[in-house]
Design a protein around this motif. Sequence first.
Motif, PDB file in Angstrom:
ATOM      1  N   ILE A   8      -4.738  -1.729   6.218  1.00  0.00           N
ATOM      2  CA  ILE A   8      -4.881  -3.173   5.975  1.00  0.00           C
ATOM      3  C   ILE A   8      -4.451  -3.502   4.545  1.00  0.00           C
ATOM      4  CG2 ILE A   8      -6.562  -5.067   5.774  1.00  0.00           C
ATOM      5  CD1 ILE A   8      -8.091  -3.671   8.120  1.00  0.00           C
ATOM      6  N   LEU A   9      -4.872  -2.668   3.629  1.00  0.00           N
ATOM      7  CA  LEU A   9      -4.526  -2.875   2.214  1.00  0.00           C
ATOM      8  C   LEU A   9      -3.011  -2.817   2.014  1.00  0.00           C
ATOM      9  CD1 LEU A   9      -6.099  -3.255  -0.490  1.00  0.00           C
ATOM     10  CD2 LEU A   9      -5.619  -0.833  -0.921  1.00  0.00           C
ATOM     11  N   ALA A  10      -2.383  -1.820   2.645  1.00  0.00           N
ATOM     12  CA  ALA A  10      -0.918  -1.678   2.539  1.00  0.00           C
ATOM     13  C   ALA A  10      -0.236  -2.915   3.116  1.00  0.00           C
ATOM     14  CB  ALA A  10      -0.460  -0.428   3.271  1.00  0.00           C
ATOM     15  N   GLY A  11      -0.763  -3.403   4.261  1.00  0.00           N
ATOM     16  CA  GLY A  11      -0.225  -4.614   4.884  1.00  0.00           C
ATOM     17  C   GLY A  11      -0.325  -5.807   3.953  1.00  0.00           C
ATOM     18  N   LEU A  12      -1.475  -5.938   3.313  1.00  0.00           N
ATOM     19  CA  LEU A  12      -1.694  -7.059   2.385  1.00  0.00           C
ATOM     20  C   LEU A  12      -0.744  -6.992   1.194  1.00  0.00           C
ATOM     21  CD1 LEU A  12      -5.573  -7.500   2.267  1.00  0.00           C
ATOM     22  CD2 LEU A  12      -3.887  -9.246   2.844  1.00  0.00           C
ATOM     23  N   VAL A  13      -0.547  -5.769   0.688  1.00  0.00           N
ATOM     24  CA  VAL A  13       0.358  -5.592  -0.465  1.00  0.00           C
ATOM     25  C   VAL A  13       1.778  -5.998  -0.070  1.00  0.00           C
ATOM     26  CG1 VAL A  13       1.425  -3.858  -1.984  1.00  0.00           C
ATOM     27  CG2 VAL A  13      -1.047  -3.831  -1.619  1.00  0.00           C
ATOM     28  N   VAL A  14       2.206  -5.535   1.115  1.00  0.00           N
ATOM     29  CA  VAL A  14       3.560  -5.876   1.594  1.00  0.00           C
ATOM     30  C   VAL A  14       3.690  -7.387   1.738  1.00  0.00           C
ATOM     31  CG1 VAL A  14       5.159  -5.705   3.568  1.00  0.00           C
ATOM     32  CG2 VAL A  14       4.010  -3.645   2.702  1.00  0.00           C
ATOM     33  N   TYR A  15       2.638  -8.015   2.313  1.00  0.00           N
ATOM     34  CA  TYR A  15       2.663  -9.474   2.509  1.00  0.00           C
ATOM     35  C   TYR A  15       2.783 -10.194   1.156  1.00  0.00           C
ATOM     36  CZ  TYR A  15       1.181 -14.181   3.650  1.00  0.00           C
ATOM     37  OH  TYR A  15       1.129 -15.548   3.769  1.00  0.00           O
ATOM     38  N   CYS A  16       1.992  -9.708   0.168  1.00  0.00           N
ATOM     39  CA  CYS A  16       2.023 -10.301  -1.176  1.00  0.00           C
ATOM     40  C   CYS A  16       3.417 -10.207  -1.782  1.00  0.00           C
ATOM     41  CB  CYS A  16       1.026  -9.605  -2.106  1.00  0.00           C
ATOM     42  SG  CYS A  16      -0.658 -10.050  -1.742  1.00  0.00           S
ATOM     43  N   ILE A  17       4.039  -9.038  -1.600  1.00  0.00           N
ATOM     44  CA  ILE A  17       5.397  -8.845  -2.156  1.00  0.00           C
ATOM     45  C   ILE A  17       6.378  -9.826  -1.505  1.00  0.00           C
ATOM     46  CG2 ILE A  17       7.338  -7.206  -2.283  1.00  0.00           C
ATOM     47  CD1 ILE A  17       5.171  -4.970  -2.544  1.00  0.00           C
TER      48      ILE A  17
END
Lengths: 183, 347
Positions: A8-17
Amino acid sequence: MIELYLLILAGLVVYCIVVFNRLIGARNSCTNARAGIDVNLTRRHQLIPNLVAVVRGYAAHEQETLTAVTRARSQAISVLGSSQSARAEAGLAEALALLNVRLEAYPELKAQRPFINLMKNLTEAEEQISASRRAFNAHVMQMNNLVQQFPTLIIASLFGFKVQEPFSAGAGAQHAPIVNLPG
Amino acid sequence: MNTSNRHNSKPVALPDMKATFQALEKQRHQAIKAFWVTLVKSLLLLPLCFLPGMLFIPIGDATLWQTVTEHSTSLFDLSTEMETNFAMALFMVGSVWFFGSLYLLIRFFNRRGREPGRVYLRDYKTKVFSQICADHFANLTYKPNSGIPWRVLDDSNLFPWISDWYQSEDLFEGRVEHTDITFAEAHAKRERTRVTGEGMETYLDSYFRGIIFIADFHKHFHSTTRITPAGEKLKRVRKQESVILEDPEFQSFFVTTSTDQSDVRYILSTSMMRRILCVHKRFPKLRILFQDEKMLMLLPAHRDRFEPSLYKRADCETQINSFIADVETLLPVVDELNLNLRIWSKS
């Protein structure tokens, strides 16, 4: 369980980028569109000395109007790119409109090829200014949608992206030069 | 000045072409006669094609085919294997006879019956329509046997596919006041497949039928801009981005893509969008491409334009008026889009 959190964290980081890049892209588009307006404004500024020179040869009595145009042009050039630019450009458009009205009394001048060409170029420049302002507003709308809509507004506020001011027609826009070409 | 009014005022110039009409009328009669005579001849010859079918007519308790095979076997003292081969040969000769004669008959009908009609229609367009065009539309040239190349349509990217079958005819070239124009009738089809009971079937599907209209645009521009009907499949083209324009009505009818967000707004001023909407009322589903300082419009039509009829007299005024009306329907597009207004540096 930890793997799930990490996912989930990785997904959020990708979304933020992705959102951050979209915001940067939108802001750059606005800057680029703003520069496009300035390019077209400069083109109009460059045409005015030629126009003044052509008109002076035929309508020496319009010295006062010509001076007003030259002064408005100098003022517009000095504030180009700043927040006062819109007002200065509106003043220039107003001065040009007044000149155009005064030139109605000089049919000989209006039949001259150099004058016709200059006025055609001026009309073209006016329309290109209008087009680049519309393009700028479209980019601003895109940027503002990102800054104000959920959930992109979270990333926008985190990184300090601000709502952009769209270009609104100044008082002089209503007096934009109307070109009346002969025949 | 309105283009249609400009051309309507002139009466149809029929008297000057009396000799041409007489010659064409004679040709028309001959073409109709040739058609019916050939049709009757073909119908009379048709039974000959079915001659091999007589082999299957029962004579007594056996067919003619069986009888001939048996008689030949006993006459030439053939073995059982040879008998089978003889029967097969008889069947093959019958098949060749049937298909061959049918092909020859159709070819005969096309050459003798239909070709004179085609020649008449071609001559009519060359002699009458060209003359009428020269008389009514002084700055327009009509070339009935020429068209706009298929590449123009395929390279426009106005459709998400390319043509597998293309035909274009009735080319008009010329000028309306200050604007150079070219237009022609075109029909494009693409290959598609469908599932039938016997498997996949390939067929040609028509995706554009109408007029390709090319006009010189009155402003300088450097971008490529496409306008296509909203809600239809759009071809993705490199460097072209979707453009959201200010006119909500225009946005509801069209999807606009361009290589330059500022240039597209220079081309599509607010008044130009309203003008395109006016043209759209007359030609729904129109598609437009702005490229190389030219404007290419695809105007759909549901019928063949500029076509004379074999069954109408050569000097039939309705037919000639219909041709003039067809041209007059298209020329006002230049005025509707205000392309003759030359107040910009391009003149």
